[in-house]
Design a protein around this motif. Structure first.
Motif, PDB file in Angstrom:
ATOM      1  N   ILE A  49      10.262 -22.507 -13.153  1.00 45.62           N
ATOM      2  CA  ILE A  49      10.727 -21.312 -12.447  1.00 45.62           C
ATOM      3  C   ILE A  49       9.576 -20.314 -12.476  1.00 45.62           C
ATOM      4  CG2 ILE A  49      12.443 -19.472 -12.299  1.00 45.62           C
ATOM      5  CD1 ILE A  49      14.233 -21.181 -14.170  1.00 45.62           C
ATOM      6  N   GLU A  50       9.193 -19.836 -11.304  1.00 46.48           N
ATOM      7  CA  GLU A  50       8.142 -18.822 -11.216  1.00 46.48           C
ATOM      8  C   GLU A  50       8.796 -17.488 -10.859  1.00 46.48           C
ATOM      9  OE1 GLU A  50       5.376 -20.301  -8.325  1.00 46.48           O
ATOM     10  OE2 GLU A  50       4.957 -22.093  -9.501  1.00 46.48           O
ATOM     11  N   TYR A  51       8.561 -16.498 -11.697  1.00 43.98           N
ATOM     12  CA  TYR A  51       9.081 -15.152 -11.443  1.00 43.98           C
ATOM     13  C   TYR A  51       7.934 -14.260 -11.018  1.00 43.98           C
ATOM     14  CZ  TYR A  51      13.314 -16.448 -14.023  1.00 43.98           C
ATOM     15  OH  TYR A  51      14.462 -17.055 -14.459  1.00 43.98           O
ATOM     16  N   THR A  52       8.071 -13.637  -9.848  1.00 47.02           N
ATOM     17  CA  THR A  52       7.082 -12.689  -9.344  1.00 47.02           C
ATOM     18  C   THR A  52       7.820 -11.448  -8.856  1.00 47.02           C
ATOM     19  OG1 THR A  52       5.713 -14.541  -8.624  1.00 47.02           O
ATOM     20  CG2 THR A  52       5.162 -12.383  -7.719  1.00 47.02           C
ATOM     21  N   ASN A  53       7.379 -10.288  -9.319  1.00 47.13           N
ATOM     22  CA  ASN A  53       8.003  -9.012  -8.940  1.00 47.13           C
ATOM     23  C   ASN A  53       9.510  -8.999  -9.197  1.00 47.13           C
ATOM     24  OD1 ASN A  53       5.489  -8.035  -8.037  1.00 47.13           O
ATOM     25  ND2 ASN A  53       5.787  -9.049  -6.074  1.00 47.13           N
ATOM     26  N   GLY A  54       9.911  -9.576 -10.318  1.00 46.80           N
ATOM     27  CA  GLY A  54      11.314  -9.536 -10.721  1.00 46.80           C
ATOM     28  C   GLY A  54      12.227 -10.526 -10.029  1.00 46.80           C
ATOM     29  N   LYS A  55      11.659 -11.444  -9.233  1.00 47.74           N
ATOM     30  CA  LYS A  55      12.472 -12.408  -8.495  1.00 47.74           C
ATOM     31  C   LYS A  55      11.926 -13.816  -8.675  1.00 47.74           C
ATOM     32  CE  LYS A  55      13.765  -9.145  -4.967  1.00 47.74           C
ATOM     33  NZ  LYS A  55      13.256  -8.426  -3.854  1.00 47.74           N
ATOM     34  N   VAL A  56      12.799 -14.798  -8.450  1.00 46.58           N
ATOM     35  CA  VAL A  56      12.365 -16.198  -8.478  1.00 46.58           C
ATOM     36  C   VAL A  56      11.519 -16.424  -7.232  1.00 46.58           C
ATOM     37  CG1 VAL A  56      13.113 -18.605  -8.406  1.00 46.58           C
ATOM     38  CG2 VAL A  56      14.398 -16.950  -9.760  1.00 46.58           C
ATOM     39  N   ALA A  57      10.288 -16.922  -7.433  1.00 49.56           N
ATOM     40  CA  ALA A  57       9.338 -17.050  -6.334  1.00 49.56           C
ATOM     41  C   ALA A  57       9.187 -18.473  -5.806  1.00 49.56           C
ATOM     42  CB  ALA A  57       7.973 -16.525  -6.780  1.00 49.56           C
TER      43      ALA A  57
END
Length: 117
Positions: A49-57
């Motif tokens: 799971i990649e989180y970018t800017n508070g969201k799953v990316a």
């Protein structure tokens, strides 16, 4: 389906996310927890799971295990704050080990990029 299992590990995941600023963290999960919940595949499950800017990316819809972990993490106020200020990669390998990596560019790396650009 796996939400109750992830809730059990959430306090430890929270601590490891904070510690990940200093280096990658690994959490060994209890395989029987997942086998009781129906994860019966011998090899276990793998996801990232990649989180970018508070969201799953990235796309995690193929793994219910990943979807449930992402949902539990995004519902936690402390983790949500960490996710809004840093980028993370959370992975599960076939040995039921969760790896937490802080992928946020370090300030000195950003400064170096700006001077070379």
């Amino acid at each position: 389906m796996y939400t109750h299992i992830w809730m059990k590990y959430l306090p430890i995941i929270r601590i490891l996310m904070k510690k990940s600023a200093a280096g990658d963290q690994v959490l060994n999960l209890n395989r029987p927890d997942f086998e009781k919940a129906g994860v019966a595949r011998k090899a276990g499950y793998k996801f990232t799971i990649e989180y970018t800017n508070g969201k799953v990316a990235n796309v995690i819809s193929t793994s219910q295990l990943a979807l449930d972990l992402a949902a539990v993490m995004l519902e936690d106020a402390t983790i949500k704050t960490l996710l809004s200020t840093n980028n993370y990669q959370v992975s599960l390998n076939t040995k039921f080990q969760v790896s937490i990596k802080n992928c946020t560019p370090q300030p000195e790396a950003l400064a170096l990029e700006e001077t070379t650009a």
